[in-house]
Motif scaffolding. Structure first.
Motif, PDB file in Angstrom:
ATOM      1  N   GLU A  17      36.190  -3.119  59.063  1.00 13.10           N
ATOM      2  CA  GLU A  17      35.519  -3.076  57.766  1.00 13.10           C
ATOM      3  C   GLU A  17      34.718  -4.367  57.608  1.00 13.10           C
ATOM      4  O   GLU A  17      35.137  -5.420  58.086  1.00 13.10           O
ATOM      5  N   TYR A  18      33.598  -4.261  56.919  1.00 11.52           N
ATOM      6  CA  TYR A  18      32.729  -5.400  56.637  1.00 11.52           C
ATOM      7  C   TYR A  18      32.604  -5.513  55.117  1.00 11.52           C
ATOM      8  O   TYR A  18      31.712  -4.900  54.517  1.00 11.52           O
ATOM      9  N   PRO A  19      33.513  -6.259  54.464  1.00 10.02           N
ATOM     10  CA  PRO A  19      33.560  -6.295  53.001  1.00 10.02           C
ATOM     11  C   PRO A  19      32.275  -6.755  52.323  1.00 10.02           C
ATOM     12  O   PRO A  19      31.944  -6.271  51.240  1.00 10.02           O
ATOM     13  N   ASP A  20      31.530  -7.681  52.932  1.00  8.64           N
ATOM     14  CA  ASP A  20      30.310  -8.192  52.294  1.00  8.64           C
ATOM     15  C   ASP A  20      29.201  -7.145  52.227  1.00  8.64           C
ATOM     16  O   ASP A  20      28.395  -7.152  51.299  1.00  8.64           O
ATOM     17  N   SER A  21      29.128  -6.274  53.218  1.00 10.81           N
ATOM     18  CA  SER A  21      28.009  -5.329  53.298  1.00 10.81           C
ATOM     19  C   SER A  21      28.422  -3.878  53.082  1.00 10.81           C
ATOM     20  O   SER A  21      27.578  -2.989  53.151  1.00 10.81           O
ATOM     21  N   GLY A  22      29.709  -3.613  52.844  1.00 10.95           N
ATOM     22  CA  GLY A  22      30.159  -2.251  52.585  1.00 10.95           C
ATOM     23  C   GLY A  22      29.984  -1.329  53.778  1.00 10.95           C
ATOM     24  O   GLY A  22      29.581  -0.179  53.619  1.00 10.95           O
ATOM     25  N   LYS A  23      30.291  -1.832  54.969  1.00  5.82           N
ATOM     26  CA  LYS A  23      30.163  -1.021  56.176  1.00  5.82           C
ATOM     27  C   LYS A  23      31.523  -0.823  56.830  1.00  5.82           C
ATOM     28  O   LYS A  23      32.455  -1.585  56.599  1.00  5.82           O
ATOM     29  N   ILE A  24      31.585   0.199  57.680  1.00  5.62           N
ATOM     30  CA  ILE A  24      32.731   0.461  58.536  1.00  5.62           C
ATOM     31  C   ILE A  24      32.190   0.645  59.942  1.00  5.62           C
ATOM     32  O   ILE A  24      31.192   1.329  60.144  1.00  5.62           O
ATOM     33  N   GLY A  25      32.847   0.025  60.908  1.00  5.04           N
ATOM     34  CA  GLY A  25      32.457   0.184  62.303  1.00  5.04           C
ATOM     35  C   GLY A  25      33.599   0.802  63.084  1.00  5.04           C
ATOM     36  O   GLY A  25      34.764   0.486  62.844  1.00  5.04           O
ATOM     37  N   THR A  26      33.264   1.700  63.986  1.00  6.17           N
ATOM     38  CA  THR A  26      34.270   2.317  64.854  1.00  6.17           C
ATOM     39  C   THR A  26      33.848   2.121  66.303  1.00  6.17           C
ATOM     40  O   THR A  26      32.668   2.198  66.630  1.00  6.17           O
ATOM     41  N   TRP A  27      34.841   1.831  67.167  1.00  3.97           N
ATOM     42  CA  TRP A  27      34.594   1.631  68.586  1.00  3.97           C
ATOM     43  C   TRP A  27      35.727   2.258  69.370  1.00  3.97           C
ATOM     44  O   TRP A  27      36.864   2.290  68.915  1.00  3.97           O
ATOM     45  N   SER A  28      35.417   2.750  70.560  1.00  3.66           N
ATOM     46  CA  SER A  28      36.472   3.241  71.448  1.00  3.66           C
ATOM     47  C   SER A  28      36.263   2.641  72.831  1.00  3.66           C
ATOM     48  O   SER A  28      35.150   2.266  73.203  1.00  3.66           O
ATOM     49  N   GLN A  29      37.338   2.573  73.602  1.00  4.40           N
ATOM     50  CA  GLN A  29      37.258   2.045  74.961  1.00  4.40           C
ATOM     51  C   GLN A  29      36.400   2.933  75.856  1.00  4.40           C
ATOM     52  O   GLN A  29      35.941   2.501  76.905  1.00  4.40           O
ATOM     53  N   SER A  63      42.232 -11.307  72.066  1.00  2.00           N
ATOM     54  CA  SER A  63      42.531 -10.174  71.193  1.00  2.00           C
ATOM     55  C   SER A  63      43.278  -9.090  71.952  1.00  2.00           C
ATOM     56  O   SER A  63      43.162  -8.980  73.171  1.00  2.00           O
ATOM     57  N   THR A  64      44.033  -8.315  71.191  1.00  2.56           N
ATOM     58  CA  THR A  64      44.604  -7.114  71.768  1.00  2.56           C
ATOM     59  C   THR A  64      43.471  -6.121  71.944  1.00  2.56           C
ATOM     60  O   THR A  64      42.434  -6.225  71.270  1.00  2.56           O
ATOM     61  N   LEU A  65      43.619  -5.166  72.849  1.00  2.76           N
ATOM     62  CA  LEU A  65      42.588  -4.148  73.074  1.00  2.76           C
ATOM     63  C   LEU A  65      43.171  -2.786  72.725  1.00  2.76           C
ATOM     64  O   LEU A  65      44.095  -2.322  73.389  1.00  2.76           O
ATOM     65  N   ALA A  66      42.661  -2.183  71.684  1.00  5.12           N
ATOM     66  CA  ALA A  66      43.131  -0.870  71.249  1.00  5.12           C
ATOM     67  C   ALA A  66      42.195   0.209  71.794  1.00  5.12           C
ATOM     68  O   ALA A  66      40.994  -0.027  71.950  1.00  5.12           O
ATOM     69  N   PRO A  67      42.719   1.401  72.072  1.00  4.65           N
ATOM     70  CA  PRO A  67      41.855   2.493  72.546  1.00  4.65           C
ATOM     71  C   PRO A  67      40.765   2.846  71.538  1.00  4.65           C
ATOM     72  O   PRO A  67      39.653   3.188  71.911  1.00  4.65           O
ATOM     73  N   VAL A  68      41.088   2.715  70.236  1.00  8.85           N
ATOM     74  CA  VAL A  68      40.130   2.993  69.161  1.00  8.85           C
ATOM     75  C   VAL A  68      40.295   1.910  68.110  1.00  8.85           C
ATOM     76  O   VAL A  68      41.416   1.566  67.734  1.00  8.85           O
TER      77      VAL A  68
END
Length: 156
Positions: free
Chosen positions: A123-135, A114-119
Motif C-alpha cells: 500500500e502507498y498511503p500518500d498516493s492512495g495506491k496498491i501494488g501487487t507483485w508475484s515471483q 527482505s523475506t521473499l513471498a510468492p505474492v
C-alpha cells in the motif's frame, strides 16, 4: 555459486533516475544462492529516496545503514539514521509504512534484507495506491479510488 560476496565487489544493476526517487541498487541475492531472502546494497544521493512511502503485507524488511545520514519515516513518526543503525520494517498496515530519505550531504549506503513471498501486496498511503507483485512476474499498481466492488461485473 559462491555463498559469499564482498559489498565492495557488487555490481549496481538497478539504477533509477526519477526525480526524488533516484538510487542505485546492487541486487545480489541469486549470485550468493539466496532462495527465501532478498539482499541488496542501496546508494542514495543527498535528498533522494529509493521508493515512495509504503507498507508490505507479505514481505518483512530490514535495513543496516553503512554510510551517510538519513531519515526513516515510519508510520506517523520520523527517526534520524546514521551508520550502524538497524531498521526493522514488519508487515502490516499504514502504521508500519516506511521510507528512507538521505538527509545528509554525501551518498547514503545501506544494506537491505527482505523475506521473499510468492505474492506481495503493498500500500502507498500518500498516493492512495496498491501494488501487487508475484515471483512469476505478474504485477500491477492501482489507485484505490478505481477499485471495483467484489461482485461488480458479475452476473448475480
Amino acid at each position: 555459486m559462491i555463498p559469499v560476496i564482498n559489498l565492495a565487489d557488487v555490481e549496481f544493476d538497478d539504477i533509477e533516475e526519477n526525480g526524488r526517487y533516484t538510487s542505485r541498487r546492487a541486487m545480489f541475492s541469486a549470485r550468493i544462492g539466496a532462495r527465501q531472502l532478498g539482499y541488496n546494497l542501496t546508494e542514495l544521493p543527498p535528498g533522494k529516496a529509493q521508493c515512495p512511502f509504503h507498507n508490505h503485507h507479505a514481505e518483512e524488511e530490514m535495513f543496516l545503514v553503512l554510510e551517510g545520514e538519513g531519515e526513516l519515516r515510519f508510520g506517523t513518526e520520523r527517526y534520524p539514521l546514521r551508520p550502524m543503525d538497524v531498521v526493522a520494517c514488519p508487515t502490516g498496515g499504514p502504521e508500519v509504512a516506511h521510507q528512507i530519505v538521505n538527509t545528509g550531504t554525501g551518498v547514503m549506503r545501506y544494506l537491505a534484507l527482505s523475506t521473499l513471498a510468492p505474492v506481495e501486496l503493498c500500500e502507498y498511503p500518500d498516493s492512495g495506491k496498491i501494488g501487487t507483485w508475484s515471483q512469476t512476474g505478474a504485477r500491477g499498481v492501482f489507485r484505490t479510488r478505481d477499485l471495483a466492488g467484489y461482485y461488480d461485473g458479475e452476473e448475480t
